[in-house]
Design an enzyme around this catalytic site. Structure first.
Site, PDB file in Angstrom:
ATOM      1  N   LYS A 191     -25.165  67.923 -23.820  1.00 41.59           N
ATOM      2  CA  LYS A 191     -25.182  67.598 -22.381  1.00 41.59           C
ATOM      3  C   LYS A 191     -24.381  68.614 -21.582  1.00 41.59           C
ATOM      4  O   LYS A 191     -24.863  69.142 -20.580  1.00 41.59           O
ATOM      5  CB  LYS A 191     -24.597  66.197 -22.175  1.00 41.59           C
ATOM      6  N   ASN A 192     -23.148  68.879 -22.017  1.00 37.76           N
ATOM      7  CA  ASN A 192     -22.284  69.715 -21.179  1.00 37.76           C
ATOM      8  C   ASN A 192     -22.714  71.181 -21.155  1.00 37.76           C
ATOM      9  O   ASN A 192     -22.346  71.915 -20.240  1.00 37.76           O
ATOM     10  CB  ASN A 192     -20.816  69.581 -21.618  1.00 37.76           C
TER      11      ASN A 192
ATOM     12  N   CYS B 227     -17.751  60.711 -13.593  1.00 43.82           N
ATOM     13  CA  CYS B 227     -16.994  59.600 -14.176  1.00 43.82           C
ATOM     14  C   CYS B 227     -15.609  59.500 -13.539  1.00 43.82           C
ATOM     15  O   CYS B 227     -14.975  60.519 -13.253  1.00 43.82           O
ATOM     16  CB  CYS B 227     -16.813  59.820 -15.678  1.00 43.82           C
TER      17      CYS B 227
ATOM     18  N   ARG C 245      -9.613  64.628 -10.173  1.00 41.23           N
ATOM     19  CA  ARG C 245     -10.367  65.733 -10.778  1.00 41.23           C
ATOM     20  C   ARG C 245     -10.390  66.912  -9.801  1.00 41.23           C
ATOM     21  O   ARG C 245     -11.411  67.215  -9.185  1.00 41.23           O
ATOM     22  CB  ARG C 245     -11.782  65.264 -11.155  1.00 41.23           C
TER      23      ARG C 245
ATOM     24  N   ASP D 203     -13.319  63.756 -24.924  1.00 43.31           N
ATOM     25  CA  ASP D 203     -14.587  63.026 -24.837  1.00 43.31           C
ATOM     26  C   ASP D 203     -14.888  62.208 -26.096  1.00 43.31           C
ATOM     27  O   ASP D 203     -15.897  61.494 -26.136  1.00 43.31           O
ATOM     28  CB  ASP D 203     -15.742  64.000 -24.539  1.00 43.31           C
TER      29      ASP D 203
ATOM     30  N   ARG E  15     -26.532  58.677 -18.667  1.00 41.21           N
ATOM     31  CA  ARG E  15     -26.278  60.023 -18.125  1.00 41.21           C
ATOM     32  C   ARG E  15     -26.117  61.038 -19.251  1.00 41.21           C
ATOM     33  O   ARG E  15     -26.429  62.211 -19.063  1.00 41.21           O
ATOM     34  CB  ARG E  15     -24.984  60.006 -17.304  1.00 41.21           C
TER      35      ARG E  15
HETATM   36  C1  UD1 Z   1     -15.501  69.043 -18.696  1.00 43.58           C
HETATM   37  C2  UD1 Z   1     -16.510  68.099 -19.310  1.00 43.58           C
HETATM   38  C3  UD1 Z   1     -15.870  66.741 -19.569  1.00 43.58           C
HETATM   39  C4  UD1 Z   1     -14.622  66.891 -20.416  1.00 43.58           C
HETATM   40  C5  UD1 Z   1     -13.685  67.945 -19.831  1.00 43.58           C
HETATM   41  C6  UD1 Z   1     -12.505  68.257 -20.744  1.00 43.58           C
HETATM   42  C7  UD1 Z   1     -18.572  68.915 -18.351  1.00 43.58           C
HETATM   43  C8  UD1 Z   1     -19.681  68.688 -17.392  1.00 43.58           C
HETATM   44  N1  UD1 Z   1     -17.619  67.968 -18.380  1.00 43.58           N
HETATM   45  O1  UD1 Z   1     -15.090  68.480 -17.467  1.00 43.58           O
HETATM   46  O2  UD1 Z   1     -16.821  65.924 -20.252  1.00 43.58           O
HETATM   47  O3  UD1 Z   1     -13.928  65.656 -20.484  1.00 43.58           O
HETATM   48  O4  UD1 Z   1     -14.397  69.176 -19.599  1.00 43.58           O
HETATM   49  O5  UD1 Z   1     -12.962  68.679 -21.996  1.00 43.58           O
HETATM   50  O6  UD1 Z   1     -18.551  69.864 -19.101  1.00 43.58           O
HETATM   51  N2  UD1 Z   1      -8.231  70.723 -13.546  1.00 43.58           N
HETATM   52  C9  UD1 Z   1      -7.457  71.085 -12.468  1.00 43.58           C
HETATM   53  N3  UD1 Z   1      -7.982  71.955 -11.552  1.00 43.58           N
HETATM   54  C10 UD1 Z   1      -9.238  72.467 -11.676  1.00 43.58           C
HETATM   55  C11 UD1 Z   1     -10.031  72.102 -12.783  1.00 43.58           C
HETATM   56  C12 UD1 Z   1      -9.488  71.216 -13.705  1.00 43.58           C
HETATM   57  O7  UD1 Z   1      -6.308  70.639 -12.323  1.00 43.58           O
HETATM   58  O8  UD1 Z   1      -9.650  73.242 -10.816  1.00 43.58           O
HETATM   59  C13 UD1 Z   1      -7.673  69.800 -14.570  1.00 43.58           C
HETATM   60  C14 UD1 Z   1      -8.419  68.478 -14.651  1.00 43.58           C
HETATM   61  O9  UD1 Z   1      -7.922  67.550 -13.715  1.00 43.58           O
HETATM   62  C15 UD1 Z   1      -8.168  68.076 -16.088  1.00 43.58           C
HETATM   63  C16 UD1 Z   1      -8.112  69.424 -16.835  1.00 43.58           C
HETATM   64  O10 UD1 Z   1      -7.869  70.400 -15.839  1.00 43.58           O
HETATM   65  O11 UD1 Z   1      -6.896  67.471 -16.190  1.00 43.58           O
HETATM   66  C17 UD1 Z   1      -9.371  69.782 -17.578  1.00 43.58           C
HETATM   67  O12 UD1 Z   1     -10.475  69.702 -16.700  1.00 43.58           O
HETATM   68  P1  UD1 Z   1     -11.823  70.546 -16.937  1.00 43.58           P
HETATM   69  O13 UD1 Z   1     -11.765  71.215 -18.267  1.00 43.58           O
HETATM   70  O14 UD1 Z   1     -12.032  71.377 -15.732  1.00 43.58           O
HETATM   71  O15 UD1 Z   1     -12.883  69.392 -16.994  1.00 43.58           O
HETATM   72  P2  UD1 Z   1     -14.338  69.370 -16.382  1.00 43.58           P
HETATM   73  O16 UD1 Z   1     -14.916  70.748 -16.380  1.00 43.58           O
HETATM   74  O17 UD1 Z   1     -14.356  68.599 -15.117  1.00 43.58           O
END
Ligand code: UD1
Length: 433
Positions: free
Chosen positions: A35-36, A130, A135, A319, A411
């Site tokens: 999915k991701n 979610c 986020r 996850d 999803r």
């Molecule tokens: C992706 C995955 C999600 C998974 C997560 C962590 C997808 C579509 N989703 O989510 O299933 O749980 O990786 O493996 O691939 N953060 C910040 N600032 C930013 C971006 C992130 O502070 O600009 C923080 C987030 O709040 C979180 C951490 O960094 O605490 C990791 O987030 P991130 O790896 O970016 O997760 P997603 O890409 O949203």
């Protein structure tokens, strides 16, 4: 009260999964495309001025939603099979995606990097997804700005514009999957070389880089500590790319095998991507035999406590934390999980406690006092992986469990009840009067 809660959760209030538990899973399950990776590769096609084919797509609602968004932007999408699409992006005529669309899922943030790369401007509603706590997307914005874009957030939209994008060095302040992929998307067609320091290394980071390279990009080092992107003038497409198998789906079935006291073979997976989960299953007393692109997972004796901290890849994935939580809730002793990625990822523990689990969650740490067995109850999928965890709990529990809010589960998991049924689970999707 029940109806109010279900309506508040925003799900389809009529559908539920009914699971009659205490069935040890047996047999084989074939893992779908990730999915991701899929939800990053589909928007990445916007960087191509041509035609490409993507194979091994999971048949899930997030993929269909992304295909609809691309169609609205002017792409022509042909479904060749239920897992393969051909995308023609020669006539993209919009760079504006409204908030009503983007709030439906988190991965809508990739439209920013892809449209910025293609059109040098994008107006994209703030992403939803979610509810796992705050986020933020500051690292995404920082990256776009470093490449030369001006980024503004107003009226629920993120508006990014650049006269031109120019390669640069970007240090990620924290490891972010989304920001790393967005940096690659925005930099692929930029002038010069971009270096991403401290990137995420998840298998889907490598998969997106492989996809872009197959289409003509020059990205090196994805999956390591430094990614180097030499900007190219255009991506031509004219190729077929197959999405990597879903590491999280594989881990979900592996943990279901242990929780149900079963013996299953998980096929079409990359066992290297599953090392952290294999290690934890073996540590608590489960059995795993990895062999090429499949692995056998089986239960022989009661599993015991563990201490787990979720981490970016190659650490234990957040996850799979809820699914592991189910196994620990019925393992000997008191286990501890520290969730280091998301601030609200223990909502599922309230649901498991309704099934007789003894879990105390305090902030980012939860304590799992192992019980002998779980017992059926009506429960609610609070998010995608929480939903998968509740299915595992229902299969392991005594009695008939009902799970609501299936839209979360749909999803991200393809044919989940069919796959579990094939392994012997007694699971039905029914409409409630
Ligand atoms: C992706 C995955 C999600 C998974 C997560 C962590 C997808 C579509 N989703 O989510 O299933 O749980 O990786 O493996 O691939 N953060 C910040 N600032 C930013 C971006 C992130 O502070 O600009 C923080 C987030 O709040 C979180 C951490 O960094 O605490 C990791 O987030 P991130 O790896 O970016 O997760 P997603 O890409 O949203």
């Amino acid at each position: 009260m029940l109806i109010d809660f279900k309506q508040n959760m925003g799900g389809n209030i009529l559908e539920k999964l009914v699971i009659t538990g205490k069935t040890p899973l047996k047999g084989e399950v074939v893992i779908s495309g990730a999915k991701n990776a899929a939800v990053a590769i589909i928007p990445a096609t916007l960087l191509i001025n041509g035609i490409c084919t993507i194979d091994n797509l999971p048949n899930i609602s997030d993929v269909k939603l992304y295909c609809d968004i691309l169609t609205e932007l002017g792409a022509k999408i042909t479904w060749n099979t239920e897992h393969e699409i051909t995308v023609d992006t020669r006539n993209i005529n919009s760079n504006n995606i409204p908030l009503e669309t983007t709030r439906k899922f988190r991965a809508s943030y990739y439209l920013l990097g892809a449209l910025l790369g293609r059109c040098h401007s994008a107006k994209v509603g703030i992403p939803g997804g979610c509810n796992l706590g705050a986020r933020p997307i500051d690292q995404h914005i920082k990256t776009f700005e470093a490449l030369g874009a001006n980024v503004e957030v107003s009226n629920g939209n993120i508006i990014a514009k650049a006269k031109k994008l120019k390669g640069t060095s970007i240090y990620m302040d924290l490891v972010s999957v989304g920001a790393t992929i967005n940096a690659m998307l925005a930099a692929v067609l930029a002038e010069g070389t971009t270096i991403i320091d401290n990137p995420a290394k998840e298998p889907h980071i490598v998969d997106v880089a492989n996809f872009l390279n197959t289409m003509g990009a020059d990205i090196r080092g994805a999956g390591t500590d430094i990614i180097k992107i030499n900007g190219v003038k255009e991506l031509k497409g004219n190729a077929t790319y197959s999405v990597v198998p879903d590491q999280i789906e594989a881990g979900t079935f592996m943990l279901a095998a242990i929780a149900s006291k079963g013996d299953i073979t998980v096929k079409n997976c990359i066992t290297k991507h599953l090392e952290s989960i294999i290690a934890k299953i073996v540590e608590i007393g489960g059995n795993v035999d990895a062999n090429g692109d499949h692995l056998r997972v089986w239960y022989t004796k009661k599993t015991h406590k563990a201490t787990i901290k979720t981490l970016p890849y190659p650490g234990f994935p957040t996850d799979l934390q809820p699914q592991m939580g189910v196994v620990l809730s019925i393992s000997e002793g008191t286990s501890i999980i520290n969730e280091s990625i998301w601030e609200s990822r223990f909502q599922y523990t309230n649901e498991l406690n309704k099934m007789g689990a003894k879990i105390t969650a305090q902030g980012k740490t939860a304590f799992f006092e192992g019980v002998n067995e779980l017992t059926a109850a009506p429960v609610y999928a609070t998010d995608l992986r929480a939903g998968a965890a509740l299915i595992i709990a229902g299969i392991a529990a005594k009695g008939k469990t009902e799970i609501y809010n299936l839209n979360h589960i749909d999803r991200g998991y393809e044919n989940i009840e069919q796959k579990f049924r094939k392994l012997g689970a007694k699971i039905e999707r029914v409409n409630e009067e």
